[in-house]
Design a protein around this motif. Structure first.
Motif, PDB file in Angstrom:
ATOM      1  N   PHE A  13     -70.781  28.478  85.215  1.00  0.00           N
ATOM      2  CA  PHE A  13     -70.408  28.897  86.697  1.00  0.00           C
ATOM      3  C   PHE A  13     -69.069  28.129  87.257  1.00  0.00           C
ATOM      4  N   GLN A  14     -68.645  26.820  86.444  1.00  0.00           N
ATOM      5  CA  GLN A  14     -67.454  26.299  86.656  1.00  0.00           C
ATOM      6  C   GLN A  14     -66.150  27.057  85.999  1.00  0.00           C
ATOM      7  N   ASN A  15     -66.539  27.569  84.990  1.00  0.00           N
ATOM      8  CA  ASN A  15     -65.652  28.296  84.246  1.00  0.00           C
ATOM      9  C   ASN A  15     -65.521  29.800  84.400  1.00  0.00           C
TER      10      ASN A  15
ATOM     11  N   SER B 226     -67.586  14.613  78.178  1.00  0.00           N
ATOM     12  CA  SER B 226     -66.519  15.155  78.051  1.00  0.00           C
ATOM     13  C   SER B 226     -66.451  16.769  78.258  1.00  0.00           C
ATOM     14  N   TYR B 227     -65.578  17.411  78.730  1.00  0.00           N
ATOM     15  CA  TYR B 227     -65.135  18.674  78.668  1.00  0.00           C
ATOM     16  C   TYR B 227     -64.282  19.026  77.570  1.00  0.00           C
ATOM     17  N   ASN B 228     -64.763  20.003  77.031  1.00  0.00           N
ATOM     18  CA  ASN B 228     -64.003  20.639  75.386  1.00  0.00           C
ATOM     19  C   ASN B 228     -63.436  19.416  74.642  1.00  0.00           C
TER      20      ASN B 228
ATOM     21  N   GLU C 250     -62.723  13.435  76.781  1.00  0.00           N
ATOM     22  CA  GLU C 250     -63.713  12.793  77.888  1.00  0.00           C
ATOM     23  C   GLU C 250     -63.166  12.335  79.117  1.00  0.00           C
ATOM     24  N   VAL C 251     -63.873  12.736  80.131  1.00  0.00           N
ATOM     25  CA  VAL C 251     -63.511  12.550  81.640  1.00  0.00           C
ATOM     26  C   VAL C 251     -64.033  11.439  82.200  1.00  0.00           C
ATOM     27  N   PHE C 252     -65.436  11.232  81.738  1.00  0.00           N
ATOM     28  CA  PHE C 252     -66.033   9.858  82.357  1.00  0.00           C
ATOM     29  C   PHE C 252     -66.879   9.202  81.259  1.00  0.00           C
TER      30      PHE C 252
ATOM     31  N   GLY D  32     -61.253   5.962  94.314  1.00  0.00           N
ATOM     32  CA  GLY D  32     -60.326   6.060  93.133  1.00  0.00           C
ATOM     33  C   GLY D  32     -59.438   7.452  93.421  1.00  0.00           C
ATOM     34  N   SER D  33     -58.400   7.651  92.413  1.00  0.00           N
ATOM     35  CA  SER D  33     -57.536   8.604  92.802  1.00  0.00           C
ATOM     36  C   SER D  33     -58.154   9.902  92.428  1.00  0.00           C
ATOM     37  N   SER D  34     -57.306  10.752  92.584  1.00  0.00           N
ATOM     38  CA  SER D  34     -57.478  12.120  92.437  1.00  0.00           C
ATOM     39  C   SER D  34     -57.913  12.309  90.897  1.00  0.00           C
ATOM     40  N   GLY D  35     -58.906  13.101  90.508  1.00  0.00           N
ATOM     41  CA  GLY D  35     -59.212  13.377  89.015  1.00  0.00           C
ATOM     42  C   GLY D  35     -59.561  12.079  88.117  1.00  0.00           C
ATOM     43  N   SER D  36     -59.986  10.948  88.912  1.00  0.00           N
ATOM     44  CA  SER D  36     -60.512   9.770  88.096  1.00  0.00           C
ATOM     45  C   SER D  36     -61.988   9.906  87.685  1.00  0.00           C
ATOM     46  N   GLY D  37     -62.614  10.852  88.136  1.00  0.00           N
ATOM     47  CA  GLY D  37     -64.112  11.160  87.573  1.00  0.00           C
ATOM     48  C   GLY D  37     -65.156  10.846  88.530  1.00  0.00           C
ATOM     49  N   LYS D  38     -64.729  10.936  89.862  1.00  0.00           N
ATOM     50  CA  LYS D  38     -66.020  10.606  90.940  1.00  0.00           C
ATOM     51  C   LYS D  38     -66.892  11.843  90.928  1.00  0.00           C
ATOM     52  N   SER D  39     -66.110  12.850  90.845  1.00  0.00           N
ATOM     53  CA  SER D  39     -67.367  14.284  91.191  1.00  0.00           C
ATOM     54  C   SER D  39     -68.048  14.313  89.750  1.00  0.00           C
ATOM     55  N   THR D  40     -67.241  14.126  88.683  1.00  0.00           N
ATOM     56  CA  THR D  40     -68.169  14.070  87.310  1.00  0.00           C
ATOM     57  C   THR D  40     -69.392  13.311  87.419  1.00  0.00           C
ATOM     58  N   PHE D  41     -68.969  12.030  87.954  1.00  0.00           N
ATOM     59  CA  PHE D  41     -70.241  10.935  88.157  1.00  0.00           C
ATOM     60  C   PHE D  41     -71.240  11.717  88.912  1.00  0.00           C
ATOM     61  N   VAL D  42     -71.166  12.430  89.998  1.00  0.00           N
ATOM     62  CA  VAL D  42     -72.067  12.627  90.803  1.00  0.00           C
ATOM     63  C   VAL D  42     -72.777  13.976  90.262  1.00  0.00           C
ATOM     64  N   ARG D  43     -72.033  14.801  89.595  1.00  0.00           N
ATOM     65  CA  ARG D  43     -72.638  15.829  88.929  1.00  0.00           C
ATOM     66  C   ARG D  43     -73.440  15.490  87.596  1.00  0.00           C
ATOM     67  N   LEU D  44     -73.300  14.407  87.167  1.00  0.00           N
ATOM     68  CA  LEU D  44     -74.170  13.703  86.161  1.00  0.00           C
ATOM     69  C   LEU D  44     -75.488  13.327  86.534  1.00  0.00           C
TER      70      LEU D  44
ATOM     71  N   PRO E 155     -70.916  18.879 100.084  1.00  0.00           N
ATOM     72  CA  PRO E 155     -69.900  19.052  99.130  1.00  0.00           C
ATOM     73  C   PRO E 155     -68.581  18.735  99.747  1.00  0.00           C
ATOM     74  N   GLN E 156     -67.484  18.489  98.754  1.00  0.00           N
ATOM     75  CA  GLN E 156     -66.334  18.458  99.174  1.00  0.00           C
ATOM     76  C   GLN E 156     -65.556  19.601  99.795  1.00  0.00           C
ATOM     77  N   ASP E 157     -65.828  20.791  99.223  1.00  0.00           N
ATOM     78  CA  ASP E 157     -65.047  22.118  99.529  1.00  0.00           C
ATOM     79  C   ASP E 157     -66.306  22.931 100.243  1.00  0.00           C
TER      80      ASP E 157
ATOM     81  N   ALA F 154     -65.079   8.728  98.993  1.00  0.00           N
ATOM     82  CA  ALA F 154     -64.118   8.511 100.094  1.00  0.00           C
ATOM     83  C   ALA F 154     -62.571   8.313  99.624  1.00  0.00           C
ATOM     84  N   HIS F 155     -61.717   8.913 100.140  1.00  0.00           N
ATOM     85  CA  HIS F 155     -60.302   8.376  99.882  1.00  0.00           C
ATOM     86  C   HIS F 155     -59.764   7.550 100.858  1.00  0.00           C
ATOM     87  N   ARG F 156     -60.376   7.812 102.354  1.00  0.00           N
ATOM     88  CA  ARG F 156     -60.220   7.050 103.437  1.00  0.00           C
ATOM     89  C   ARG F 156     -60.971   5.528 103.367  1.00  0.00           C
TER      90      ARG F 156
HETATM   91  N1  LIG Z   1     -64.909  22.354  84.179  1.00  0.00           N
HETATM   92  C1  LIG Z   1     -63.964  21.516  83.977  1.00  0.00           C
HETATM   93  N2  LIG Z   1     -63.336  21.748  82.771  1.00  0.00           N
HETATM   94  C2  LIG Z   1     -62.706  20.892  82.210  1.00  0.00           C
HETATM   95  N3  LIG Z   1     -62.058  19.767  82.750  1.00  0.00           N
HETATM   96  C3  LIG Z   1     -62.529  19.581  84.105  1.00  0.00           C
HETATM   97  C4  LIG Z   1     -63.547  20.369  84.689  1.00  0.00           C
HETATM   98  N4  LIG Z   1     -64.145  19.802  85.805  1.00  0.00           N
HETATM   99  C5  LIG Z   1     -63.159  18.658  85.977  1.00  0.00           C
HETATM  100  N5  LIG Z   1     -62.513  18.416  84.837  1.00  0.00           N
HETATM  101  C6  LIG Z   1     -61.725  17.366  84.717  1.00  0.00           C
HETATM  102  O1  LIG Z   1     -62.237  16.087  84.991  1.00  0.00           O
HETATM  103  C7  LIG Z   1     -61.742  14.950  85.404  1.00  0.00           C
HETATM  104  C8  LIG Z   1     -62.282  14.320  86.297  1.00  0.00           C
HETATM  105  O2  LIG Z   1     -62.527  15.492  87.562  1.00  0.00           O
HETATM  106  P1  LIG Z   1     -63.318  14.813  88.905  1.00  0.00           P
HETATM  107  O3  LIG Z   1     -63.539  16.298  89.578  1.00  0.00           O
HETATM  108  O4  LIG Z   1     -64.571  14.301  88.227  1.00  0.00           O
HETATM  109  O5  LIG Z   1     -62.349  14.010  89.618  1.00  0.00           O
HETATM  110  P2  LIG Z   1     -62.344  13.423  90.781  1.00  0.00           P
HETATM  111  O6  LIG Z   1     -62.190  12.001  90.797  1.00  0.00           O
HETATM  112  O7  LIG Z   1     -63.824  13.916  91.551  1.00  0.00           O
HETATM  113  O8  LIG Z   1     -61.205  13.926  91.755  1.00  0.00           O
HETATM  114  P3  LIG Z   1     -60.848  14.448  93.355  1.00  0.00           P
HETATM  115  O9  LIG Z   1     -60.915  13.142  94.129  1.00  0.00           O
HETATM  116  O10 LIG Z   1     -59.616  14.986  93.236  1.00  0.00           O
HETATM  117  O11 LIG Z   1     -62.012  15.330  93.632  1.00  0.00           O
HETATM  118  C9  LIG Z   1     -60.345  15.879  85.782  1.00  0.00           C
HETATM  119  O12 LIG Z   1     -59.217  15.392  84.695  1.00  0.00           O
HETATM  120  C10 LIG Z   1     -60.483  17.257  85.705  1.00  0.00           C
HETATM  121  O13 LIG Z   1     -59.485  17.825  85.389  1.00  0.00           O
END
Ligand SMILES: Nc1ncnc2c1ncn2[C@@H]1O[C@H](COP(=O)(O)OP(=O)(O)OP(=O)(O)O)[C@@H](O)[C@H]1O
Length: 577
Positions: free
Chosen positions: A114-116, A349-351, A354-356, A374-386, A421-423, A531-533
């Motif tokens: 569904f993500q893709n 890892s995605y494809n 490694e993202v977390f 942590g900054s945007s894209g640092s892996g927080k949502s990935t941690f939660v999805r896991l 959720p975030q959005d 949280a970012h703030r």
């Molecule tokens: N479906 C996906 N396919 C490939 N890469 C992905 C996918 N979802 C996330 N990523 C990558 O995984 C990395 C971590 O993303 P993640 O969403 O966990 O970051 P985040 O810390 O939650 O960011 P934000 O604060 O912006 O929400 C990012 O580099 C992102 O591009």
């Protein structure tokens, strides 16, 4: 990845209607026999009438054959109407079942799918599958049966009249059918491509509408029209190619039909000249040639549309089955003595990227309040999805209590969580249904209590139908949607709450009230707050600091602020200290 078997798919669709389908076949058989019965009785009527010109005493037989002809017409009409009635009992149900089945299959795919995927392309293809599959039953199966019966009876009749004509008929039918089948392979690949192009075109349009703000603000209407026009041209060209090809096949088949008709008529005239045929035989052969030609045309046309439909179905099923990640672990019985969370040597890892990852053990005690920063894209949502089991680590294990989450049934795992959720997006339904999505068994009073805690109740009461008001994403502000999600999450009797940037769209006063509401949640519940703030998570029991897919620091606010590192840096930027 296992491809869906088309034959099995069609067989499953028709299985519950076996008896009705058998009835349809029977009716088709009776109709075809009636047509040929009619031809034969007309032949005998004609021969009797020609004898009557010499001997009027045979007129009684003419009445008999007329009555027989009328009975065959009546039998034809009756069997055709019964067949239509049976189809009515079967086709709408098959259509509905196919839509349900495609929808049901969809939810067995992994979160990664569904993500893709592109929703419109998928929905378009799914409906194509449903429409085309039902066409298979309505038009093709019944038509092919009719054609099969008719052509068999035609050959038998031709052999009876004259064996040369019989062989001619068989050769004509076989050559025509064989060439149609061989050429249909080309039609199939053309249709598959056409269907793919069409579904991509609708996906392009949806993407344009998803970006409607940018399209209007940046004057992008012309550009969007151009982009979509380029694509619709591709569709048109492919469509044209398919039509041209079908026209070519049909034209060559037309030539064959005319040649055979010429031969048959001259041959019959010759036989008549030597007294080897009766006027009735002449009429019979003429009718049969017309009938064969008509049936072969139907066959060629049906085959070309059938192949197009199979192309569409195949494309839809392939698309629906493009899922790649499926769990292979054994599901085990679960047992909870607590709801502590731990992770060990995790990597995701995605494809292959490694993202977390986290080396060693990470333990989170039940009831703690954990902040993820942590900054945007640092892996927080990935941690939660896991944690939620939406994705699974390629390496390492996650435990909830003493259970490996990868060995838990997904429903049982997720029952323990509430996610804000975030959005946030809402379902196009009433406010009450949207809130009760958190717990389908909850009462309206409980939903109202959750709404009060989430600071959305007062707003709901200003709406014309209050909790019964129908909503859409666009009819609520971002902050209102966020509060609705919080109400939904609070309503769930979850053990673990995840607030993903859930106060980011709120004004400072509402944010404070919601943070207080989060504080008031039962202390035995674990709370994750992304949280970012940073001022919103200062009082968290434990803060995990993410950077580039790793937890680079952890501790409480005081300990983190007292040493150099990313957390202190971020905090200083935000507080200007
Ligand atoms: N479906 C996906 N396919 C490939 N890469 C992905 C996918 N979802 C996330 N990523 C990558 O995984 C990395 C971590 O993303 P993640 O969403 O966990 O970051 P985040 O810390 O939650 O960011 P934000 O604060 O912006 O929400 C990012 O580099 C992102 O591009």
């Amino acid at each position: 990845m296992k491809r869906i078997n088309l034959i099995e798919f069609l067989h499953n669709a028709i299985k519950p209607y076996r008896l009705i389908f058998a009835g349809v076949i029977l009716c088709v058989g009776i109709s075809s026999l009636s047509v040929y019965g009619f031809f034969w009785s007309i032949k005998y009527l004609l021969d009797t009438l020609s004898e009557c010109t010499k001997d009027m005493s045979k007129i009684g037989n003419a009445y008999k054959f007329s009555a027989l002809s009328i009975s065959f017409i009546a039998a034809y009409e009756l069997s055709a109407r019964i067949r239509e009635y049976l189809q009515l009992k079967m086709i709408p149900n098959i259509k509905k079942n196919i839509i349900d089945e495609v929808a049901g299959k969809t939810f067995s795919y992994s979160y990664n799918f569904f993500q893709n995927f592109t929703p419109t392309k998928f929905v378009y293809s799914a409906f194509q599958v449903s429409e085309s599959t039902s066409d298979l039953f309505v038009d093709y199966i019944v038509d092919f049966l009719k054609t099969g019966f008719s052509l068999t009876l035609a050959c038998i009749t031709l052999f009876y009249v004259n064996s040369t004509l019989g062989y001619l008929g068989i050769s004509w039918i076989l050559i025509w059918m064989l060439s149609s089948v061989l050429l249909s392979k080309i039609t199939y690949s053309m249709s598959y491509k056409l269907s793919d192009l069409r579904s991509s075109l609708s996906a392009k349009w949806t993407n344009t509408f998803d970006n409607i703000d940018s399209v209007f603000v940046y004057n992008g209407v012309e550009k969007e029209l151009e982009k979509n026009k380029a694509y619709s041209e591709k569709v048109m060209n492919q469509d044209r190619k398919l039509y041209k090809f079908i026209l070519l096949i049909f034209s060559s088949q037309s030539v064959v039909t005319v040649l055979i008709t010429i031969f048959a008529f001259f041959y019959m005239l010759r036989l008549f000249k030597y007294g080897l045929t009766t006027p009735g035989d002449f009429m019979l052969v003429g009718e049969i040639i017309h009938n064969i030609s008509h049936n072969l045309w139907e066959f060629a046309q049906d085959l070309s549309w059938l192949i197009s439909d199979i192309g569409r179905i195949r494309q839809g099923l392939d698309m629906a089955h493009s899922d790649s990640i499926q769990r292979e672990n054994q599901i085990q019985k679960i047992n909870f003595s607590n709801y502590d969370i731990s992770m060990q040597d995790i990597s995701f890892s995605y494809n292959d990227k490694e993202v977390f990852s986290h080396d060693g053990i990470l333990k989170i005690k039940q009831g703690s309040k954990i902040a993820l920063v942590g900054s945007s894209g640092s892996g927080k949502s990935t941690f939660v999805r896991l944690l939620l089991g939406l994705i699974y680590p390629q390496k390492g294990e996650i435990f909830l209590g003493q259970n490996k989450t990868s060995h838990m049934n997904e429903y049982e795992l997720r029952e323990n969580f509430a996610l804000i959720p975030q959005d946030p997006k809402v379902f196009e339904d009433t406010i009450l249904s949207n809130i009760r999505y958190g717990s389908f068994e909850s009462t309206k009073d409980e939903a109202m209590e959750a709404s009060q805690k989430a600071q959305i109740h007062d707003f709901i009461m200003t709406l014309p139908k209050q909790y019964e008001t129908e909503i859409k994403n666009n009819s609520l502000s971002g902050g209102q949607r966020q509060r609705l999600m919080i109400a939904r999450g609070l309503l769930r009797n979850a053990k673990i709450f995840i607030f993903d940037e859930s106060t980011s769209a709120l004004d400072t006063i509402t944010e404070r009230d919601i943070l207080n509401a989060i504080e008031e949640i039962d202390p035995s519940k674990t709370k994750f707050i992304i949280a970012h703030r940073l001022y919103t998570i200062k009082n968290a029991d434990h803060i995990l600091v993410f950077d580039d897919g790793k937890i680079v620091q952890q501790g409480n606010h005081e300990s983190l602020i007292s040493k150099e590192g990313l957390y202190k840096e971020l905090y200083q930027i935000q507080t200007d200290k």
